[in-house]
Scaffold this active site. Structure first.
Site, PDB file in Angstrom:
ATOM      1  N   ASP A  23       0.794  -1.231   0.000  1.00  0.00           N
ATOM      2  CA  ASP A  23       0.000   0.000   0.000  1.00  0.00           C
ATOM      3  C   ASP A  23       0.828   1.282   0.000  1.00  0.00           C
ATOM      4  OD1 ASP A  23      -1.634  -2.107   0.638  1.00  0.00           O
ATOM      5  OD2 ASP A  23      -2.545  -1.178   2.385  1.00  0.00           O
ATOM      6  N   TRP A  47       4.951 -10.821   1.250  1.00  0.00           N
ATOM      7  CA  TRP A  47       4.384 -10.074   2.382  1.00  0.00           C
ATOM      8  C   TRP A  47       4.695 -10.771   3.693  1.00  0.00           C
ATOM      9  CZ3 TRP A  47       1.015 -11.160   6.336  1.00  0.00           C
ATOM     10  CH2 TRP A  47       0.561 -10.067   7.063  1.00  0.00           C
ATOM     11  N   GLU A 211     -11.152  -2.094   2.856  1.00  0.00           N
ATOM     12  CA  GLU A 211      -9.795  -1.727   3.234  1.00  0.00           C
ATOM     13  C   GLU A 211      -9.466  -0.357   2.651  1.00  0.00           C
ATOM     14  OE1 GLU A 211      -7.000  -5.276   4.258  1.00  0.00           O
ATOM     15  OE2 GLU A 211      -7.322  -5.272   2.085  1.00  0.00           O
TER      16      GLU A 211
END
Length: 439
Positions: A23, A47, A211
């Site tokens: 992000d 991740w 989100e």
């Protein structure tokens, strides 16, 4: 045997030197340059829980210098996850709000914590207290997710919007909680900004969890953008246009914003002239072989046409053109000794834009093939295929190494593509394509 050539990196998209990026966060014009923050795992191309806030700066929004991470796990955080930055108009100190997570507490429900810059460089930030948590009355076992604080000022107060979702037997209700503050320090729970059940599909499905909610004024209305999420399945960006007053958002229209597999977690910003924009995480770009994974889109400039949100490349992309390569027409291909091009494609009837490697690939494959008719633009990369609305007017294509972005008045599409050091552009069917090198 000579080693395989290293695939070109993006020239006008941010990508990390090494590690994992997702992000984009807190893009802000400050002290004569843009500051971009981002979810960052420095020691892996996958991740991990222990995300940092990475940091890069730019004078022009497209050429970035990466710095050391600005905010690290520790001091009660196993991961410092997504959030936003608020800067008072009166010149007061900036405040960074992030999602604090710990493995022991579980990853679905975070806590909203504040950090303050140690100096005007914004290179390091000092963590402060948790300022907002899941409000009383919401049982944790009934909450699917709670994270991603976004802060905006309106009506003499600061408002913090936190995304998430509530569980139920019919699939779940996407939810945004809202908090109020007058000083960016003390926050009071105000209520629910808005909710929408996953079974609601009027205009566009928006998922059971939201989100990265972003709420901002644009052209006399308010826009709420978000990323639709199901457990372990991030989808795409959705938006609503409506009204915001006293901590409540009322949508007039829900619509889909992004198409293709790449875009997610859009982050809103205002450029140095106050123009509103979005920048997205681009998934599936890079990987273990390259030593880095993930990139960000070029900045997108926003406007409203009625209640439709229209995106186009920010003028910074135009400024990054290094020269015209000419016009491709049926029977007249163009070669580009560059891995990055900005294409203005004007399809007529049924038209195809083919972008291939400068030297024919051994398998005869293309980098990307785009087909357009009066209603759709269809992208092909290898055997994969994605559609988006055609809209009106030209189609803008920004291809930069392993990234490809397609802009129409009906939406935006992002895809990862095979990177090539040189490119050739061909048009078949009807129409033309102006091709410009980027650098």
């Amino acid at each position: 045997m000579s080693p395989s050539p290293v695939p070109p990196r993006p020239l006008v998209h941010f990508a990390p030197r090494a590690g994992w990026v997702n992000d984009p966060l807190g893009l802000t014009w400050h002290d004569g340059r843009y500051h971009l923050f981002f979810q960052y795992v420095p020691d892996s191309t996958d991740w991990q829980l222990h995300c940092h806030w990475g940091h890069a700066t730019s004078e022009d929004l497209v050429h970035w210098t990466e710095h050391e991470p600005a905010l690290l796990p520790g001091d009660g955080d196993d991961g410092v996850w997504s959030g936003s930055i608020a800067v008072p108009d009166d010149g007061g100190a900036a405040a960074l709000f992030y999602t604090s997570v710990t493995a022991a507490a579980g990853l679905g429900i975070g806590r909203n914590r504040v950090a303050r810059p140690l100096d005007g460089s914004w290179t390091r930030w000092e963590k402060g207290p948790v300022v907002a948590e899941l409000p009383p009355g919401f049982a944790p076992e009934a909450v699917e997710a709670y994270r991603d604080p976004w802060v905006v000022r309106e009506g003499g107060a600061w408002w913090m919007v936190v995304g998430g979702g509530l569980r139920d037997e019919r699939g779940g209700t996407a939810t945004a909680w809202v908090y109020r503050s007058t000083d960016l320090e003390e926050w009071t729970y105000h209520g629910l900004l808005t909710t929408r059940h996953t079974t609601e599909t009027d205009g566009e499905w928006s998922g059971p969890v939201w989100e990265c909610p972003q709420l901002f004024p644009l052209d006399g209305s308010w826009v709420l953008t978000l990323s639709a999420w199901e457990p372990d399945h991030p989808h795409h960006a959705v938006y609503a246009v409506g009204d915001f007053a006293d901590g409540s958002f009322t949508a007039r229209r829900w619509s889909r914003l992004t198409y293709g597999p790449a875009y997610y977690a859009g982050s809103a910003f205002a450029d140095r002239d106050g123009r509103r924009g979005l920048i997205h995480w681009m998934r599936q770009v890079g990987g273990a072989a390259e030593g880095w994974a993930g990139a960000h889109s070029v900045p997108h400039l926003l406007r409203l046409e009625g209640d439709a949100l229209v995106c186009e490349p920010h003028p910074a992309v135009l400024a990054a053109r290094t020269g015209s390569l000419g016009v491709a027409t049926p029977g007249q291909d163009l070669a580009a000794a560059s891995s990055a091009v900005d294409v203005v494609w004007e399809p007529e009837g049924s038209s195809t834009l083919r972008v291939g490697p400068g030297s024919p690939a051994p398998d005869g494959g293309e980098v990307v093939v785009l087909e357009a008719d009066d209603t759709l633009v269809v992208a092909h990369v290898g055997a994969q295929r994605w559609e988006m609305p055609r809209g009106a007017g030209p189609v803008r294509v920004v291809l930069d190494g392993p990234t490809c972005e397609v802009f129409t008045t009906g939406g935006v599409m992002g895809v990862a593509v095979p990177a090539s050091a040189g490119l050739r552009v061909a048009v078949t069917g009807g129409g033309r394509a102006e091709v410009h090198a980027l650098g």
